[in-house]
Each structure stands twice: as structure tokens, then as C-alpha cells.
Write a protein that holds these residues in place. Structure first.
Motif, PDB file in Angstrom:
ATOM      1  N   ARG A  64      25.634   8.553   3.958  1.00  0.00           N
ATOM      2  CA  ARG A  64      26.749   8.190   4.838  1.00  0.00           C
ATOM      3  C   ARG A  64      27.345   9.391   5.537  1.00  0.00           C
ATOM      4  O   ARG A  64      28.051   9.247   6.538  1.00  0.00           O
ATOM      5  CB  ARG A  64      27.862   7.500   4.023  1.00  0.00           C
ATOM      6  CG  ARG A  64      27.418   6.255   3.267  1.00  0.00           C
ATOM      7  CD  ARG A  64      26.728   5.293   4.172  1.00  0.00           C
ATOM      8  NE  ARG A  64      26.408   4.030   3.509  1.00  0.00           N
ATOM      9  CZ  ARG A  64      25.703   3.061   4.081  1.00  0.00           C
ATOM     10  NH1 ARG A  64      25.227   3.215   5.301  1.00  0.00           N
ATOM     11  NH2 ARG A  64      25.456   1.951   3.427  1.00  0.00           N
ATOM     12  N   ASP A  71      26.989   3.519  -6.785  1.00  0.00           N
ATOM     13  CA  ASP A  71      26.459   2.791  -5.622  1.00  0.00           C
ATOM     14  C   ASP A  71      27.514   2.541  -4.537  1.00  0.00           C
ATOM     15  O   ASP A  71      27.184   2.031  -3.460  1.00  0.00           O
ATOM     16  CB  ASP A  71      25.875   1.437  -6.066  1.00  0.00           C
ATOM     17  CG  ASP A  71      26.919   0.548  -6.740  1.00  0.00           C
ATOM     18  OD1 ASP A  71      27.930   1.081  -7.248  1.00  0.00           O
ATOM     19  OD2 ASP A  71      26.718  -0.688  -6.775  1.00  0.00           O
ATOM     20  N   LYS A  72      28.762   2.897  -4.796  1.00  0.00           N
ATOM     21  CA  LYS A  72      29.832   2.517  -3.877  1.00  0.00           C
ATOM     22  C   LYS A  72      29.686   3.076  -2.454  1.00  0.00           C
ATOM     23  O   LYS A  72      30.029   2.376  -1.499  1.00  0.00           O
ATOM     24  CB  LYS A  72      31.211   2.830  -4.474  1.00  0.00           C
ATOM     25  CG  LYS A  72      31.540   1.960  -5.698  1.00  0.00           C
ATOM     26  CD  LYS A  72      31.493   0.486  -5.393  1.00  0.00           C
ATOM     27  CE  LYS A  72      31.500  -0.384  -6.643  1.00  0.00           C
ATOM     28  NZ  LYS A  72      30.221  -0.356  -7.413  1.00  0.00           N
ATOM     29  N   LEU A  96      39.177   0.668  -0.472  1.00  0.00           N
ATOM     30  CA  LEU A  96      38.003   1.421  -0.033  1.00  0.00           C
ATOM     31  C   LEU A  96      37.489   0.948   1.335  1.00  0.00           C
ATOM     32  O   LEU A  96      36.476   1.425   1.814  1.00  0.00           O
ATOM     33  CB  LEU A  96      36.900   1.289  -1.092  1.00  0.00           C
ATOM     34  CG  LEU A  96      35.940   2.465  -1.311  1.00  0.00           C
ATOM     35  CD1 LEU A  96      36.652   3.781  -1.482  1.00  0.00           C
ATOM     36  CD2 LEU A  96      35.017   2.191  -2.489  1.00  0.00           C
ATOM     37  N   VAL A  97      38.214   0.000   1.948  1.00  0.00           N
ATOM     38  CA  VAL A  97      37.744  -0.563   3.210  1.00  0.00           C
ATOM     39  C   VAL A  97      38.677  -0.183   4.363  1.00  0.00           C
ATOM     40  O   VAL A  97      38.373   0.696   5.171  1.00  0.00           O
ATOM     41  CB  VAL A  97      37.602  -2.103   3.131  1.00  0.00           C
ATOM     42  CG1 VAL A  97      36.908  -2.631   4.378  1.00  0.00           C
ATOM     43  CG2 VAL A  97      36.857  -2.538   1.873  1.00  0.00           C
ATOM     44  N   LEU A 119      27.114   3.184  -0.761  1.00  0.00           N
ATOM     45  CA  LEU A 119      26.220   2.269  -0.057  1.00  0.00           C
ATOM     46  C   LEU A 119      26.975   1.020   0.397  1.00  0.00           C
ATOM     47  O   LEU A 119      26.719   0.484   1.462  1.00  0.00           O
ATOM     48  CB  LEU A 119      25.054   1.854  -0.959  1.00  0.00           C
ATOM     49  CG  LEU A 119      24.172   3.003  -1.463  1.00  0.00           C
ATOM     50  CD1 LEU A 119      23.079   2.456  -2.371  1.00  0.00           C
ATOM     51  CD2 LEU A 119      23.567   3.768  -0.294  1.00  0.00           C
ATOM     52  N   LYS A 120      27.899   0.569  -0.443  1.00  0.00           N
ATOM     53  CA  LYS A 120      28.580  -0.696  -0.179  1.00  0.00           C
ATOM     54  C   LYS A 120      29.807  -0.559   0.713  1.00  0.00           C
ATOM     55  O   LYS A 120      30.257  -1.530   1.300  1.00  0.00           O
ATOM     56  CB  LYS A 120      28.956  -1.362  -1.502  1.00  0.00           C
ATOM     57  CG  LYS A 120      27.712  -1.746  -2.315  1.00  0.00           C
ATOM     58  CD  LYS A 120      28.030  -2.153  -3.722  1.00  0.00           C
ATOM     59  CE  LYS A 120      28.534  -3.569  -3.809  1.00  0.00           C
ATOM     60  NZ  LYS A 120      28.725  -3.972  -5.224  1.00  0.00           N
ATOM     61  N   TYR A 121      30.369   0.638   0.776  1.00  0.00           N
ATOM     62  CA  TYR A 121      31.593   0.867   1.566  1.00  0.00           C
ATOM     63  C   TYR A 121      31.340   2.047   2.507  1.00  0.00           C
ATOM     64  O   TYR A 121      31.923   3.115   2.347  1.00  0.00           O
ATOM     65  CB  TYR A 121      32.787   1.116   0.629  1.00  0.00           C
ATOM     66  CG  TYR A 121      32.992  -0.054  -0.307  1.00  0.00           C
ATOM     67  CD1 TYR A 121      33.746  -1.160   0.096  1.00  0.00           C
ATOM     68  CD2 TYR A 121      32.358  -0.108  -1.545  1.00  0.00           C
ATOM     69  CE1 TYR A 121      33.880  -2.262  -0.729  1.00  0.00           C
ATOM     70  CE2 TYR A 121      32.484  -1.208  -2.372  1.00  0.00           C
ATOM     71  CZ  TYR A 121      33.253  -2.282  -1.962  1.00  0.00           C
ATOM     72  OH  TYR A 121      33.379  -3.381  -2.772  1.00  0.00           O
ATOM     73  N   PRO A 122      30.436   1.856   3.479  1.00  0.00           N
ATOM     74  CA  PRO A 122      29.942   2.991   4.265  1.00  0.00           C
ATOM     75  C   PRO A 122      31.007   3.746   5.049  1.00  0.00           C
ATOM     76  O   PRO A 122      31.028   4.981   5.036  1.00  0.00           O
ATOM     77  CB  PRO A 122      28.911   2.351   5.206  1.00  0.00           C
ATOM     78  CG  PRO A 122      29.136   0.881   5.150  1.00  0.00           C
ATOM     79  CD  PRO A 122      29.770   0.584   3.834  1.00  0.00           C
TER      80      PRO A 122
END
Lengths: 225, 225
Positions: B190, B150-151, B126-127, B153-156
Motif C-alpha cells: 500500500r 492482514d489489515k 481504520l476507514v 490489505l483490507k483497509y488500503p
């Protein structure tokens, strides 16, 4: 020619990283501080499992937690609120892994004086964090049931560098085509030694066994209470 | 100083990658070949969803599939067996993403003559894949229910580069704390434009809508049949 150059740069980066990581590991051992690195895909349940493990250990160890994320403060808030232990949120500014330098800076920001047990929740990524030794004494790798039991075949390095593996979210096994035996076989193809714990943070299955194993490893560094 | 150097190298790599990717995209457009890049975490259901989408489209397009993995042949076998379309397995030799150069080599290995629709199933990550433009015309990003809402938010970056998003595995919603509304809100933070499809490959929920959207995009490149 370009690809040769890339390889050399990468090897140099990784070799320097590993030297730095060994220094961190030895330094923490000298201070009696156990350092645990937790890695997995996004959403495998690292934060939730860690809450359960920390709850069981916080009476016996002085624990600190480093939450590494690209963005958001969600995990640090969740851990601090649920467990009350010292926690910092680290943002990697887009980076997909934690180098030993980032690990060292995070340890400094957390402050290890007064602690004897530090947990690093690494970036959710089953590829890159495996390449960079963080200086931790142990690498806990999670594989959640919804991801599938084939993942150790597809992401070999992560399961090679694991020193312990936790299969997570076993409560949802009935709705997924996941075989614990197949998962264990696939993990064994990558790693002959790492113990595999079958866990569920929701039902508490296997959490005690995993916790006691971690406790043994921690006591090996910071001494038995 | 070391960190300045790293940033320059990275920017240079990405800028060169993006130039190459634009050439691939234009070249394929000139040939009337639509190119779809599919990205997500490991185990989000890329292969299974693609089987369903390909089944619906293979009567109207000449489809080829590139399965990118670090190791294992599982996905190429699964796609080829289930759909019968031309498929190749690409191994990245440890790499965590597909550069435009790797994308170009894979397109050559697949052979696009006689095809008008190529799908790249990127590395489960995801990065990093988000940082490297593959030359595809569209980026489909999957977010599976078990991963959590929430993903984004964490992997914009992954959700910023998406041109369409599919929420997957909605059949297991009852056993997870996942809100489609919250997921959509987080995706919107995003990405203001990408349509979000709520899908389940098992029950077929939303697969028709996603397929028809992809069909429209493909027809824009290779012409309406």
C-alpha cells in the motif's frame, strides 16, 4: 448554513435507508430466511467466531455468507474453506459501511433461494455501519479483549443498535487490562437489553451459548426444524 | 442517477476539504507549529503510545494535544494526567472522521500560541479518517498485533495516506498469529515509503526510534532547538 444542509442530506439518506431496510427484513421473513448482521472493529475476530458458529449450525440450517470488505478476498476464502457454506465476497469500493441497497444487491448476488439463514459480515468499523440498517433481523456486535473495556463508552451508537454482544478473545485476558464486569457495565450504559456473551473462538468458551441464542432467533424467523 | 449524484457530492466535499487542509498546514508551518495526526482502529493503543512519545519530547517542545472522540472524556483525562501537557477533548457528535473544518476549530479551541507541536488523536476508525486530510504535516498510523497482519490489505487507503506506521503491542505477539514480516510486506503493498516502527508502549520497544523520527520531522517545521 453548509452544516445545516449536510445534516438534512444525511437525515434523508438514513430515513430512506431505514425504509428500504424494513422492506428487506419483511421480505426475508416472508420467505423464512433469517438475516444476521455482524459488526465490530477491524480484527475483533468476526471471521474466526463465525466459523465456529457456522460449524455448529450448518447441519440444521441452509446457510449463506456475505463477506463485506473494502478490498481483499481473505475472509470469503477463509469462511468457504473452513465451513463449506455458500459464500460471496463483496467489495464496497472504499465505502465504510453497508447501506440497505448494498445489502439488497449482495443478497441478490448470493441468491437466497434454497437458503434459510444468511450472515452478513459487515466492514470492520465501530462507527459507520451502526448508522445504516442493513435489513437484518439481528445485529451481533463484537468487542475483543485487546480493544479495551471502555469502547462502549467511546462508540455509543454501535452498542445501542446491537441486539446481542459477544466479548471475544478472552483467552488473552491475562495479558490485557480488561474487566468483563466493567465491559458489561459500559455496554449496559448504552443498551439495557442485548444479552452479552463472553466468548473465545480458540478455546470454545461461550460459543455454544452464543450459538444457541442465535439458533433461537433464527428459528423464530424460519421455523423450528 | 442517485449514485452519480452521491459521488459528485463526495468528491466536492473531499476536494474542498483538501484545499482547507493545505491552508491549515501552510498556516501552521508559517507559525513554526508542527501538526501530527494519529490514526488507527479503536483500541490499537494510540493514547498509550502517545503518552510515551510525549514524555520523551515534552522537555524539548511545547506540546498540545487534541483528543477526538465521538463520546467520553477518557483519553483527554489520561493524556493530561500522565504528561501534564495542554490537552482538549473534542466530541464529534457522532461523526466518524475529522474534517479540516473540525481540525481548524479544534486548533482554535486548543490555542496554538505558545505551542510548537500539536498532536491530533483522531477517531478510532481504520476507514473514514483516511479520506479527510486534517491539515497535519505527518500521519502516524498504528496497527496493533491483536488486529492481525492482514489489515493493510483490507483497509488500503489508511496505509496509503500514512507517512509513518507503528506496529503496536508487540509484547502480546506470543499469543497471536502475527508476523512482523508479513505485516511489513502488506504495508509495502500500500505504501512504498512510510517507515515502519515495531513498538510496544509497555516494554518501550521501538518507542525511542519512533520518537526520534517524529522529532526530526517536528524540527523540520519548528526548527532545531
Amino acid at each position: 448554513m453548509a452544516s445545516y444542509k449536510t445534516v438534512e442530506i444525511k437525515e434523508d439518506i438514513i430515513s430512506r435507508n431505514n425504509q428500504g431496510a424494513s422492506r428487506i427484513r419483511e421480505g426475508l421473513k416472508g420467505k423464512g430466511v433469517f438475516y444476521l448482521n455482524v459488526m465490530s472493529s477491524p480484527g475483533s475476530g468476526k471471521t474466526t467466531l463465525l466459523k465456529r458458529v457456522i460449524d455448529r449450525l450448518k447441519g440444521d440450517f441452509c446457510i449463506g455468507v456475505i463477506e463485506a470488505d473494502i478490498d481483499s478476498e481473505e475472509d470469503a476464502g477463509a469462511i468457504a474453506e473452513a465451513t463449506g457454506v455458500k459464500t460471496i465476497q463483496m467489495h464496497t469500493g472504499g465505502a465504510c459501511h453497508i447501506t440497505c441497497q448494498m445489502s439488497e444487491e449482495a443478497l441478490e448476488a448470493l441468491g437466497v433461494d434454497g437458503l434459510n439463514f444468511v450472515i452478513l459480515e459487515n466492514i470492520g468499523n465501530l462507527v459507520c455501519p451502526a448508522e445504516f440498517d442493513t435489513g437484518a433481523h439481528e445485529n451481533l456486535v463484537l468487542l475483543s479483549v485487546p480493544e479495551g473495556d471502555d469502547k462502549p463508552l467511546k462508540y455509543p451508537l454501535m452498542f445501542e443498535v446491537a441486539t446481542m454482544v459477544a466479548i471475544t478473545k478472552t483467552d488473552v485476558m491475562p495479558v490485557f487490562d480488561f474487566s468483563v464486569d466493567r465491559a458489561k457495565e459500559n455496554i449496559r450504559m448504552r443498551n439495557e437489553k442485548a444479552p452479552v456473551f463472553v466468548t473465545c473462538a480458540r478455546t470454545d468458551e461461550g460459543v455454544e451459548e452464543l450459538t444457541e441464542y442465535i439458533r433461537g432467533k433464527a428459528e423464530g424467523i424460519c421455523g423450528r426444524k
